[in-house]
Every structure is written in structure tokens, then in C-alpha cells.
Design an enzyme around this catalytic site. Structure first.
Site, PDB file in Angstrom:
ATOM      1  N   ARG A   1     -45.114  -0.692  45.809  1.00 42.55           N
ATOM      2  CA  ARG A   1     -45.626  -1.952  46.330  1.00 42.55           C
ATOM      3  C   ARG A   1     -46.191  -1.783  47.739  1.00 42.55           C
ATOM      4  O   ARG A   1     -47.147  -2.459  48.112  1.00 42.55           O
ATOM      5  CB  ARG A   1     -44.513  -3.003  46.303  1.00 42.55           C
ATOM      6  CG  ARG A   1     -44.081  -3.389  44.897  1.00 42.55           C
ATOM      7  CD  ARG A   1     -42.945  -4.398  44.927  1.00 42.55           C
ATOM      8  NE  ARG A   1     -42.548  -4.788  43.577  1.00 42.55           N
ATOM      9  CZ  ARG A   1     -41.604  -4.194  42.875  1.00 42.55           C
ATOM     10  NH1 ARG A   1     -40.972  -3.164  43.385  1.00 42.55           N
ATOM     11  NH2 ARG A   1     -41.296  -4.613  41.670  1.00 42.55           N
TER      12      ARG A   1
ATOM     13  N   ASP B   1     -35.379  -9.492  41.054  1.00 47.65           N
ATOM     14  CA  ASP B   1     -34.395  -8.408  41.107  1.00 47.65           C
ATOM     15  C   ASP B   1     -32.978  -8.972  40.989  1.00 47.65           C
ATOM     16  O   ASP B   1     -32.128  -8.409  40.297  1.00 47.65           O
ATOM     17  CB  ASP B   1     -34.538  -7.636  42.421  1.00 47.65           C
ATOM     18  CG  ASP B   1     -35.964  -7.213  42.672  1.00 47.65           C
ATOM     19  OD1 ASP B   1     -36.386  -6.194  42.103  1.00 47.65           O
ATOM     20  OD2 ASP B   1     -36.666  -7.914  43.423  1.00 47.65           O
TER      21      ASP B   1
ATOM     22  N   ARG C   1     -32.426  -9.870  37.438  1.00 48.27           N
ATOM     23  CA  ARG C   1     -32.181  -8.668  36.637  1.00 48.27           C
ATOM     24  C   ARG C   1     -30.755  -8.168  36.837  1.00 48.27           C
ATOM     25  O   ARG C   1     -30.080  -7.774  35.876  1.00 48.27           O
ATOM     26  CB  ARG C   1     -33.186  -7.583  37.023  1.00 48.27           C
ATOM     27  CG  ARG C   1     -34.607  -7.858  36.576  1.00 48.27           C
ATOM     28  CD  ARG C   1     -35.599  -6.950  37.297  1.00 48.27           C
ATOM     29  NE  ARG C   1     -36.967  -7.136  36.808  1.00 48.27           N
ATOM     30  CZ  ARG C   1     -38.058  -6.803  37.485  1.00 48.27           C
ATOM     31  NH1 ARG C   1     -37.943  -6.266  38.698  1.00 48.27           N
ATOM     32  NH2 ARG C   1     -39.251  -6.995  36.973  1.00 48.27           N
TER      33      ARG C   1
ATOM     34  N   HIS D   1     -38.353  -6.266  48.143  1.00 48.42           N
ATOM     35  CA  HIS D   1     -38.615  -6.325  46.702  1.00 48.42           C
ATOM     36  C   HIS D   1     -39.313  -5.019  46.358  1.00 48.42           C
ATOM     37  O   HIS D   1     -40.537  -4.933  46.315  1.00 48.42           O
ATOM     38  CB  HIS D   1     -39.504  -7.523  46.363  1.00 48.42           C
ATOM     39  CG  HIS D   1     -39.982  -7.542  44.937  1.00 48.42           C
ATOM     40  ND1 HIS D   1     -39.138  -7.397  43.861  1.00 48.42           N
ATOM     41  CD2 HIS D   1     -41.229  -7.674  44.418  1.00 48.42           C
ATOM     42  CE1 HIS D   1     -39.843  -7.451  42.742  1.00 48.42           C
ATOM     43  NE2 HIS D   1     -41.113  -7.613  43.052  1.00 48.42           N
TER      44      HIS D   1
END
Length: 310
Positions: A85, A145, A148, A172
Site C-alpha cells: 500500500r 483487518d 478479519r 492498514h
């Protein structure tokens, strides 16, 4: 209530679809340089509303964002397979320099909800470009996240994920911090609950769950090119929190004056989210190892933003 979405790619359109299915807003406006793409998504999603809620979904220009209570910033270039990212920075910061001023010209009172990756640094970019109070610029951060993490713990423990309370903090991305030390299930400390359930968490189990959370996006991108359903649903949930002044706690990214000794950085912590955006931060109890990991994550994000001049 009106919600704007700038960027009608996979994340923007998935967010619009989730908003329509949840009936979060009365009007959703999609804005994109590719007007045909925005119109096609808007029409397709509009045709789903008879099966869900009466939401008016349409394509528009920046001027059509006038009166929006929240504007999702999903404009930018997609993450490539194998690309982190943080490697997206240079390309997406240039996009925001064009987008943010135009959004605020039309909707100066809106809460900006940043979805473009790398989301923590892009939240900092949007905050600096906007001149808004820090709480009015909110990044989706580690909401996915965290979801998850809770889902994998729930699967292992054989309980509903809604009963699991655990956070992922920081970036993130690759340096994110899974907070095991304060995780709970039904109000009971995680390790105690796991023992009572006959599902004790071995180091191998924890490593597998950590890997499952940390590498999920890469697996999905390798398989189908992008992630969008999960984050679209998460963004719709954040929009609902803003529109309803919910004051719920979410692991979203926002400009933070100081975290673990690192100054002026945007990253994810548990935040109270309401009509004005971020209204407060709930700093969780962390182990020494988690504190150090969070400090390192903050430093990585700080350095990335500094390199861009933000």
C-alpha cells in the site's frame, strides 16, 4: 440525507451498493472522471433498490455533492499484485490534490471518509489538503483487518464474531498490530475463554490467525485483482455511524497528535465515530511488545507522509 462517493471503481461502486442494500442514505451520488462508468454503476445499483430500500442512486458532478453529510474518497489507482500500500503513495497523492478542494467547494460541511490506499497516509494527505479539523477527515483504516481478526478468532473458537472484541491497530498494511493482550469474547479475556472452550490457542494457532489477517488482501488481489466487497460494507457501516450520530467505536484512521512517542501521524486506533466524524479516541491496554510494534508502525507511516511533504 445525501452521501457522495468520489471514484466509481470497484471500492466506490461496492460502497454505493452496500449503502443501497442497507438503506443508509436517501441519496447516493457517484462522481468519476469516467462519467459513463459512474452512470453504469448508478443505474445498475438503482435497479437493486426495489429489492432493498428506497435509495436514489445517481451519477453526478462535484457540484451535485452539495449538501452531502459524508463524502467517501475512493478515487485513485488500484493496487497491483505484489505491490504494498505504501508504494501507491506518489500516484494517489497527486489524485487527492485535485479531488479534495473540489469536494470541499461543493460540500464544505461534509465529513471526508478516505478509502484510497495506502489509507493511513492518504488520510494524512487529505487532512493537510483540506484544512479541516482532524476529526472531520476519517480513514477506513483497519476496520477490515479488525473484522478479519474477529472472524478468524470466532471461527477457531466456534462462536459468533459479534461476541469477539479484538482490535487491529496502526497501519492498514504490513506493519499492522494485532492486539491479543486485551482481546475478549463475551467479556471474558481471550485466553481464558479459549481454555474454557477447550480450544486453547497455541503459538502455532496464533501465528496462523496472524498470517490469515495480515496476508488476506494479498491473497485476494492475487486471485481476483482487488478487494472491494469487504471494504465496501465496512465503509457503508462507517457512513451509517456518521449519519446517525451513532458514537460507536471503530478502528479508523485519523490525524493523531502523538502515539507512542511519534508525533503528528495518521493511523488506526479505536475511535468514537459520530456526526462530526471522530469525536474521541479509546486507547486500549497494550502489552510492551504491542506498544513497541505500534510505535514502529507509526514511524513507518510518519516517514512515508513526511517523504511526500505531508
Amino acid at each position: 440525507m445525501k452521501v457522495g462517493i468520489v471514484g466509481s471503481g470497484m471500492v466506490g461502486s461496492a460502497t454505493a451498493y452496500a449503502l443501497a442494500l442497507l438503506g443508509v442514505a436517501r441519496e447516493v451520488v457517484l462522481v468519476d472522471l469516467d462519467r459513463k462508468l459512474a452512470q453504469a454503476h448508478a443505474e445498475d445499483i438503482l435497479h437493486a433498490t426495489p429489492f432493498a430500500h428506497p435509495v436514489w442512486v445517481r451519477a453526478g458532478s462535484y457540484g451535485d455533492l452539495e449538501g452531502a453529510r459524508a463524502v467517501v474518497l475512493a478515487a485513485g489507482v488500484a493496487q497491483r499484485p505484489g505491490e504494498t500500500r505504501l508504494q501507491l503513495l506518489d500516484r494517489n497523492a497527486q489524485v487527492f490534490a485535485q479531488v479534495v478542494p473540489r469536494v470541499l467547494e461543493a460540500a464544505p460541511e461534509a465529513v471526508l471518509l478516505v478509502a484510497t490506499n495506502p489509507v493511513d497516509v492518504m488520510t494524512q494527505v487529505a487532512y493537510r489538503l483540506s484544512g479541516l479539523p482532524p476529526g472531520r477527515v476519517v480513514g477506513s483504516g483497519t476496520i477490515l483487518d479488525t473484522a478479519r481478526f474477529r472472524a478468524l478468532l470466532a471461527e477457531y473458537l466456534r462462536v459468533a464474531p459479534q461476541s469477539v472484541h479484538a482490535y487491529v491497530l496502526g497501519e492498514h498494511g504490513d506493519s499492522e498490530v494485532l492486539v491479543w493482550s486485551s482481546a475478549q469474547v463475551g467479556g471474558v479475556p481471550l485466553l481464558e475463554f479459549a481454555e474454557a472452550r477447550g480450544r486453547a490457542l497455541s503459538p502455532e494457532d496464533r501465528a496462523r490467525i496472524d498470517e490469515g489477517v495480515r496476508r488476506a488482501a494479498y491473497r485476494i488481489i492475487e486471485g481476483k485483482g482487488a478487494t472491494y466487497y469487504g471494504i465496501g460494507a465496512g465503509l457503508a457501516r462507517l457512513v451509517r455511524a456518521i449519519l446517525t450520530d451513532e458514537k460507536g467505536v471503530y478502528t479508523v484512521s485519523a490525524f493523531t497528535p502523538e502515539v507512542e512517542g511519534v508525533l503528528e501521524v495518521s493511523l488506526s486506533l479505536p475511535r468514537i465515530l459520530g456526526a462530526g466524524g471522530v469525536e474521541g479516541t479509546v486507547y486500549p491496554s497494550l502489552s510492551p511488545e504491542e506498544r513497541e510494534a505500534l510505535r514502529r508502525s507509526a514511524e513507518i507511516l510518519k516517514e512515508a507522509a513526511f517523504a511526500l511533504g505531508f
